[in-house]
Design a protein around this motif. Structure first.
Motif, mmCIF file in Angstrom:
data_model
loop_
_atom_site.group_PDB
_atom_site.id
_atom_site.type_symbol
_atom_site.label_atom_id
_atom_site.label_comp_id
_atom_site.label_asym_id
_atom_site.label_seq_id
_atom_site.Cartn_x
_atom_site.Cartn_y
_atom_site.Cartn_z
ATOM 1 N N GLY A 54 -22.872 -1.072 55.610
ATOM 2 C CA GLY A 54 -23.916 -0.312 56.199
ATOM 3 C C GLY A 54 -23.508 0.002 57.871
ATOM 4 N N GLY A 55 -23.362 -1.005 58.435
ATOM 5 C CA GLY A 55 -24.332 -1.487 59.936
ATOM 6 C C GLY A 55 -23.798 -0.396 60.993
ATOM 7 N N ASP A 74 -34.670 -2.038 53.953
ATOM 8 C CA ASP A 74 -33.255 -2.850 52.925
ATOM 9 C C ASP A 74 -32.607 -1.446 52.181
ATOM 10 O OD1 ASP A 74 -32.906 -5.159 54.097
ATOM 11 O OD2 ASP A 74 -33.536 -6.349 52.515
ATOM 12 N N GLY A 77 -30.970 0.849 54.316
ATOM 13 C CA GLY A 77 -29.589 0.143 54.284
ATOM 14 C C GLY A 77 -28.784 0.042 52.920
ATOM 15 N N MET A 78 -29.086 -0.276 52.028
ATOM 16 C CA MET A 78 -28.367 0.498 50.887
ATOM 17 C C MET A 78 -28.153 1.647 50.186
ATOM 18 S SD MET A 78 -29.726 -1.942 48.288
ATOM 19 C CE MET A 78 -31.092 -1.994 48.464
ATOM 20 N N THR A 135 -26.077 -4.843 46.410
ATOM 21 C CA THR A 135 -26.146 -5.430 44.576
ATOM 22 C C THR A 135 -27.794 -4.878 44.536
ATOM 23 O OG1 THR A 135 -28.043 -6.856 45.529
ATOM 24 C CG2 THR A 135 -25.615 -7.861 45.953
ATOM 25 N N GLY A 136 -27.659 -3.525 44.688
ATOM 26 C CA GLY A 136 -29.046 -2.982 44.856
ATOM 27 C C GLY A 136 -29.975 -3.389 44.392
ATOM 28 N N ASN A 137 -30.204 -4.662 44.692
ATOM 29 C CA ASN A 137 -31.483 -5.111 44.951
ATOM 30 C C ASN A 137 -31.644 -5.650 46.820
ATOM 31 O OD1 ASN A 137 -32.187 -6.077 42.381
ATOM 32 N ND2 ASN A 137 -30.081 -7.070 42.624
ATOM 33 N N PHE A 139 -33.019 -7.813 49.894
ATOM 34 C CA PHE A 139 -33.107 -9.103 50.506
ATOM 35 C C PHE A 139 -31.604 -9.862 50.593
ATOM 36 C CE2 PHE A 139 -36.982 -8.354 49.032
ATOM 37 C CZ PHE A 139 -37.815 -8.655 50.378
ATOM 38 N N PHE A 140 -30.541 -8.696 49.861
ATOM 39 C CA PHE A 140 -28.519 -9.471 49.796
ATOM 40 C C PHE A 140 -27.881 -8.857 51.258
ATOM 41 C CE2 PHE A 140 -30.697 -10.278 45.443
ATOM 42 C CZ PHE A 140 -29.856 -11.499 45.331
ATOM 43 N N THR A 142 -24.363 -6.660 51.912
ATOM 44 C CA THR A 142 -22.506 -6.531 50.952
ATOM 45 C C THR A 142 -21.494 -7.267 51.126
ATOM 46 O OG1 THR A 142 -21.882 -5.328 52.734
ATOM 47 C CG2 THR A 142 -22.564 -3.603 51.549
HETATM 48 O O1 LIG Z 1 -27.002 -6.013 48.172
HETATM 49 C C1 LIG Z 1 -27.950 -5.250 49.151
HETATM 50 C C2 LIG Z 1 -27.093 -4.670 50.183
HETATM 51 C C3 LIG Z 1 -27.409 -4.342 51.448
HETATM 52 N N1 LIG Z 1 -28.741 -4.515 51.575
HETATM 53 C C4 LIG Z 1 -29.137 -3.771 53.004
HETATM 54 O O2 LIG Z 1 -27.994 -2.772 53.293
HETATM 55 C C5 LIG Z 1 -28.144 -3.522 54.638
HETATM 56 C C6 LIG Z 1 -26.674 -2.720 55.505
HETATM 57 O O3 LIG Z 1 -25.464 -3.941 54.451
HETATM 58 P P1 LIG Z 1 -24.765 -4.920 55.265
HETATM 59 O O4 LIG Z 1 -24.028 -5.891 54.211
HETATM 60 O O5 LIG Z 1 -25.706 -5.174 56.338
HETATM 61 O O6 LIG Z 1 -23.785 -3.859 55.878
HETATM 62 C C7 LIG Z 1 -28.767 -4.482 55.307
HETATM 63 O O7 LIG Z 1 -28.484 -4.564 56.025
HETATM 64 C C8 LIG Z 1 -29.580 -4.553 54.306
HETATM 65 O O8 LIG Z 1 -30.116 -4.128 54.642
HETATM 66 C C9 LIG Z 1 -29.562 -5.144 50.818
HETATM 67 O O9 LIG Z 1 -30.545 -4.579 50.946
HETATM 68 N N2 LIG Z 1 -28.939 -5.254 49.540
#
Ligand SMILES: O=c1ccn([C@@H]2O[C@H](COP(=O)(O)O)[C@@H](O)[C@H]2O)c(=O)[nH]1
Ligand SMILES: Nc1ncnc2c1ncn2[C@@H]1O[C@H](COP(=O)(O)OP(=O)(O)OP(=O)(O)O)[C@@H](O)[C@H]1O
Length: 238
Positions: A54-55, A74, A77-78, A135-137, A139-140, A142
């Protein structure tokens, strides 16, 4: 004709690469070129699941997210990955590839929820499955979602398609003398803190004995060559 080297793969597509030369967002010709590469492989009969980052979108909203609670940022971001997943699936539809988007966060009016048996059914039917919302969570990342879904669907390999053509001794965009590995173990990549993928993703793949190949999505034809077993990118192995 030689057969593909893999039957089922998890492709992690860089969100940032979708920007092309733009500052953020989705560059039309870039997504069309990526989808052409994907279609070429799908048409070989390889079962294909995709996680997209999602960058490209999150970068655009990042200034407004400054000082935000981390978990809220986050979730934004998801949601950005959901937009990319929808754009990708629609671009695939336009070239005759049937794709299904499945989200780890419930937004049922927009995309169907992730249900593992349903995803496996779609793959067996020859549909491309796009896993949205990471992942739906919080602190993770993609990358970790790609490792997780790759393990869940029994993919033979996680293919990280990014802007660089493999794993280097240092970030090649910052260090001119960085050297590319043709293979590297998970333990070495983690111990050396190589930032091309996050350590959680590396550790999950290591524990599940799921190899990763890092390759360039910018290099024309690289995805198909890799699928055909030719020498492309860097293999990260147990
Ligand atoms: O499982 C996840 C996946 C992503 N995020 C948030 O989304 C952004 C975008 O994903 P990128 O992998 O950086 O492209 C990521 O920076 C996280 O803020 C998330 O929380 N959990
Ligand atoms: N040791 C390394 N080898 C290769 N690339 C590295 C290394 N260290 C850092 N990088 C950087 O990691 C980037 C790829 O990872 P990153 O997670 O930033 O992007 P992505 O996964 O392609 O994008 P997105 O998060 O939007 O999906 C490369 O573009 C490169 O600049």
């Amino acid at each position: 004709m030689t057969k593909p080297a893999y039957k089922r793969v998890l492709l992690k597509l860089s969100g940032e690469a979708l920007m092309g030369e733009d500052a953020y967002g989705i560059n039309r010709s870039t997504i069309e070129r990526m989808v052409a590469d994907v279609a070429e492989v799908a048409n070989l009969g390889v079962e294909l699941a995709i996680v997209i980052g999602g960058g490209n979108i999150f970068r655009g909203v990042a200034p407004g997210a400054q000082g935000m609670d981390r978990a809220t940022a986050d979730y934004m971001g998801m949601l950005a990955t959901v937009m990319n997943s929808l754009a990708l699936a629609d671009a695939m539809r336009q070239v005759g590839i049937t794709a299904r988007v499945m989200s780890a966060i419930a937004i049922e009016q927009v995309v169907e929820p992730y249900v593992r048996p349903k995803a496996l059914q779609y793959l067996e039917e020859g549909k491309v499955v796009v896993f949205a919302a990471g992942t739906g969570n919080p602190f993770f990342t993609t990358d970790t979602a790609a490792a997780l879904r790759g393990a869940e669907i029994g993919a033979e390999v996680v293919l990280k398609a990014t802007k660089v053509d493999g794993v280097y001794s240092a970030d090649p965009n910052k260090e001119r003398n960085a050297v590319r590995y043709s293979t590297i173990s998970f333990d070495e990549a983690i111990a050396k803190h190589l930032q091309v993928m996050d350590a959680t993703a590396f550790a999950l793949c290591r524990d599940q004995k799921l190899p990763i190949k890092v390759f360039s999505i910018v290099k024309p034809g690289a995805f198909k060559r890799l699928i055909m077993g030719e020498d492309e990118g860097t293999l990260v192995h147990v």
